[in-house]
Design an enzyme around this catalytic site. Structure first.
Site, PDB file in Angstrom:
ATOM      1  CB  THR A 196       0.398  34.320  70.198  1.00 10.53           C
ATOM      2  OG1 THR A 196      -0.739  33.988  69.429  1.00 10.53           O
ATOM      3  CG2 THR A 196       0.115  33.840  71.624  1.00 10.53           C
ATOM      4  CD  GLU A 223      -3.307  30.859  68.702  1.00 11.03           C
ATOM      5  OE1 GLU A 223      -3.846  30.025  69.436  1.00 11.03           O
ATOM      6  OE2 GLU A 223      -2.662  30.555  67.677  1.00 11.03           O
TER       7      GLU A 223
HETATM    8  N1  LIG Z   1       4.225  30.651  64.767  1.00  8.36           N
HETATM    9  C1  LIG Z   1       3.364  31.659  64.872  1.00  8.36           C
HETATM   10  O1  LIG Z   1       2.521  31.848  64.001  1.00  8.36           O
HETATM   11  C2  LIG Z   1       3.453  32.617  66.032  1.00  8.36           C
HETATM   12  C3  LIG Z   1       2.656  33.768  66.020  1.00  8.36           C
HETATM   13  C4  LIG Z   1       2.767  34.685  67.079  1.00  8.36           C
HETATM   14  C5  LIG Z   1       3.649  34.440  68.113  1.00  8.36           C
HETATM   15  N2  LIG Z   1       4.405  33.302  68.108  1.00  8.36           N
HETATM   16  C6  LIG Z   1       5.342  33.104  69.229  1.00  8.36           C
HETATM   17  O2  LIG Z   1       6.651  33.199  68.673  1.00  8.36           O
HETATM   18  C7  LIG Z   1       7.537  32.338  69.367  1.00  8.36           C
HETATM   19  C8  LIG Z   1       8.236  31.416  68.380  1.00  8.36           C
HETATM   20  O3  LIG Z   1       7.246  30.647  67.689  1.00  8.36           O
HETATM   21  P1  LIG Z   1       7.673  29.554  66.610  1.00  8.36           P
HETATM   22  O4  LIG Z   1       6.501  29.326  65.735  1.00  8.36           O
HETATM   23  O5  LIG Z   1       8.968  29.912  66.011  1.00  8.36           O
HETATM   24  O6  LIG Z   1       7.851  28.291  67.555  1.00  8.36           O
HETATM   25  P2  LIG Z   1       8.633  26.937  67.294  1.00  8.36           P
HETATM   26  O7  LIG Z   1       7.848  25.897  68.037  1.00  8.36           O
HETATM   27  O8  LIG Z   1       8.921  26.734  65.855  1.00  8.36           O
HETATM   28  O9  LIG Z   1      10.035  27.171  68.018  1.00  8.36           O
HETATM   29  C9  LIG Z   1      10.181  27.202  69.415  1.00  8.36           C
HETATM   30  C10 LIG Z   1      11.664  27.047  69.720  1.00  8.36           C
HETATM   31  O10 LIG Z   1      11.836  27.137  71.142  1.00  8.36           O
HETATM   32  C11 LIG Z   1      12.684  26.087  71.563  1.00  8.36           C
HETATM   33  N3  LIG Z   1      12.336  25.749  72.952  1.00  8.36           N
HETATM   34  C12 LIG Z   1      11.191  25.155  73.386  1.00  8.36           C
HETATM   35  N4  LIG Z   1      11.242  25.017  74.719  1.00  8.36           N
HETATM   36  C13 LIG Z   1      12.415  25.547  75.131  1.00  8.36           C
HETATM   37  C14 LIG Z   1      13.018  25.718  76.403  1.00  8.36           C
HETATM   38  N5  LIG Z   1      12.419  25.298  77.521  1.00  8.36           N
HETATM   39  N6  LIG Z   1      14.239  26.311  76.470  1.00  8.36           N
HETATM   40  C15 LIG Z   1      14.860  26.740  75.336  1.00  8.36           C
HETATM   41  N7  LIG Z   1      14.339  26.592  74.104  1.00  8.36           N
HETATM   42  C16 LIG Z   1      13.129  26.006  74.010  1.00  8.36           C
HETATM   43  C17 LIG Z   1      12.420  24.949  70.593  1.00  8.36           C
HETATM   44  O11 LIG Z   1      13.497  24.026  70.565  1.00  8.36           O
HETATM   45  C18 LIG Z   1      12.252  25.706  69.280  1.00  8.36           C
HETATM   46  O12 LIG Z   1      13.496  25.902  68.652  1.00  8.36           O
HETATM   47  C19 LIG Z   1       6.697  31.596  70.406  1.00  8.36           C
HETATM   48  O13 LIG Z   1       6.865  32.239  71.648  1.00  8.36           O
HETATM   49  C20 LIG Z   1       5.264  31.756  69.899  1.00  8.36           C
HETATM   50  O14 LIG Z   1       4.344  31.757  70.971  1.00  8.36           O
HETATM   51  C21 LIG Z   1       4.326  32.389  67.106  1.00  8.36           C
END
Ligand SMILES: NC(=O)c1ccc[n+]([C@@H]2O[C@H](COP(=O)([O-])OP(=O)(O)OC[C@H]3O[C@@H](n4cnc5c(N)ncnc54)[C@H](O)[C@@H]3O)[C@@H](O)[C@H]2O)c1
Length: 364
Positions: free
Chosen positions: A138, A140
């Site tokens: 991210t 952030e």
């Molecule tokens: N949403 C955003 O705007 C954004 C922006 C930049 C980067 N990201 C990064 O992208 C990635 C995905 O983000 P998102 O918004 O889809 O998140 P999300 O919270 O919607 O999904 C996370 C997923 O990971 C799974 N998970 C959590 N802990 C776990 C574990 N210990 N083992 C296996 N699975 C596990 C959850 O069940 C879920 O399906 C993250 O790494 C986040 O930091 C997100």
């Protein structure tokens, strides 16, 4: 075969759907199904044998290693994380466990698998030279910007301000160290705020659409002038496919939409699209439901991404403007009221508790 972690979450499920739309290489999808993971996001793959779902934890090194070996995985795309800043303020420990310890154990499993691969092999065979670990992170991690500051580049110093950002920064450093020390071919992406289909309605855009339609207040932190750079999720998944295909091992790529918007403007835009597509019965605007609430502690004022490196070196650029992407998103939520009702009612969690115990596998 590739392994996707967190492929039942918002971005991960969009990535899996997108990956299988653009090719035929099968996917093993490892997800713990926390509150944020939703198998319904993958309903379209119910009869698709290219998709194999495994419920399990990235921190379970033995499980991960057995999947990597059994399925002869040639690349890992790592999304799994605790991802909600507000939750990281109320309960930071889960963030350390999954984002830091979990990523470390995943890397250890990858290291063991990668070390056993032949140095080079035919095109479709896994090999050390062609293996990739794509770490999805991210913007952030870079901290906050003043209004006149230039956007974050790949060399901006890390200054994470929330427990979420700190845990992602730690995972980025671990990933980097596994390249530098052990030679694992890793590539990291640092992306701005995503929006689009299948986003859990605790994040700003789906929360406001959901609350607007339910006649509830649209909560805006502080003065609503926190600026974020917004990227439509399918643009992000396309960037990740590009980075997996052509990214240079050891490099990081900033991914963003060139769409800096204050939160209040985002919500006002949502309200005007909803006024047009699903007008309130009393004829008033959804903007009347906007309510200012006490700001989040340590709330970063501005994030902005300079995405020129990924554009110049890999040829990726976003296709959606904010205006087109936000309209598609509102339409999707209007057309999928059942999905929202399901994830907000708790019915989905009960179904999972009944049908899935830990580490279960299903095809399609
Ligand atoms: N949403 C955003 O705007 C954004 C922006 C930049 C980067 N990201 C990064 O992208 C990635 C995905 O983000 P998102 O918004 O889809 O998140 P999300 O919270 O919607 O999904 C996370 C997923 O990971 C799974 N998970 C959590 N802990 C776990 C574990 N210990 N083992 C296996 N699975 C596990 C959850 O069940 C879920 O399906 C993250 O790494 C986040 O930091 C997100």
């Amino acid at each position: 075969m590739i392994l996707v972690t967190g492929g039942a979450g918002f971005i991960g499920s969009n990535f899996v759907l997108d990956w299988l739309r653009h090719g035929n290489e099968p996917v093993v999808n490892l997800d713990k199904l926390t509150y944020a993971g939703n198998l319904r996001n993958l309903d379209a793959l119910a009869d698709d044998r290219r998709h194999q779902f495994v419920r399990g934890d990235i921190g379970d090194r033995d499980l991960v290693l057995s999947l990597l070996r059994r399925e002869r995985i040639r690349a890992v795309v790592h999304f799994a994380a605790e991802s909600h800043v507000d939750r990281s303020i109320h309960a930071p420990e889960d963030f350390i466990q999954t984002n830091v310890v979990g990523t470390f154990r995943l890397l250890e499993a990858v290291r063991a698998h990668w070390s056993d691969l032949p140095p080079d092999a035919a095109q479709d065979e896994p090999s050390r030279a062609r293996f990739r670990f794509v770490h999805v992170s991210t913007d952030e991690v870079y901290g906050t910007l003043a209004p006149e500051d230039p956007p974050f580049t790949e060399t901006t110093p890390y200054q994470p301000n929330s427990p979420y950002a700190a845990s992602k920064a730690a995972s980025d450093h671990l990933v980097r160290s596994f390249h530098h020390t052990f030679g694992i071919p890793v590539v990291t992406t640092n992306c701005s705020n995503n929006y689009g289909p299948f986003q859990f309605p605790e994040k700003l855009i789906p929360l406001c659409i959901h609350n607007a339609l339910a006649g509830r207040p649209l909560p805006i932190y502080g003065d609503g002038q926190q600026v974020r750079d917004w990227l439509y999720v399918e643009d992000h998944t396309a960037a990740i496919r590009t980075v997996l295909d052509r990214g240079m091992p050891g490099e990081t790529y900033n991914v963003g939409g060139w769409n800096e918007k204050p939160n209040l403007e985002v919500v006002r835009t949502l309200c005007s699209i909803l006024d047009e597509l699903a007008p309130r019965r009393d004829g008033r605007s959804y903007a009347d439901q906007i309510t200012f609430v006490t700001d989040r502690p340590g709330h970063d004022r501005r994030y902005a991404i300079d995405a020129r490196k990924v554009e110049r070196s890999l040829g990726w650029r976003p296709r959606e403007t904010f205006e087109s992407g936000i309209r598609r998103t509102v339409r999707w939520y209007l057309d999928h009221a059942e999905w929202v009702a399901d994830v907000t009612s708790g019915g989905y969690r009960e179904w999972i508790a009944k049908h899935y115990s830990a580490a279960t596998t299903s095809r399609g």
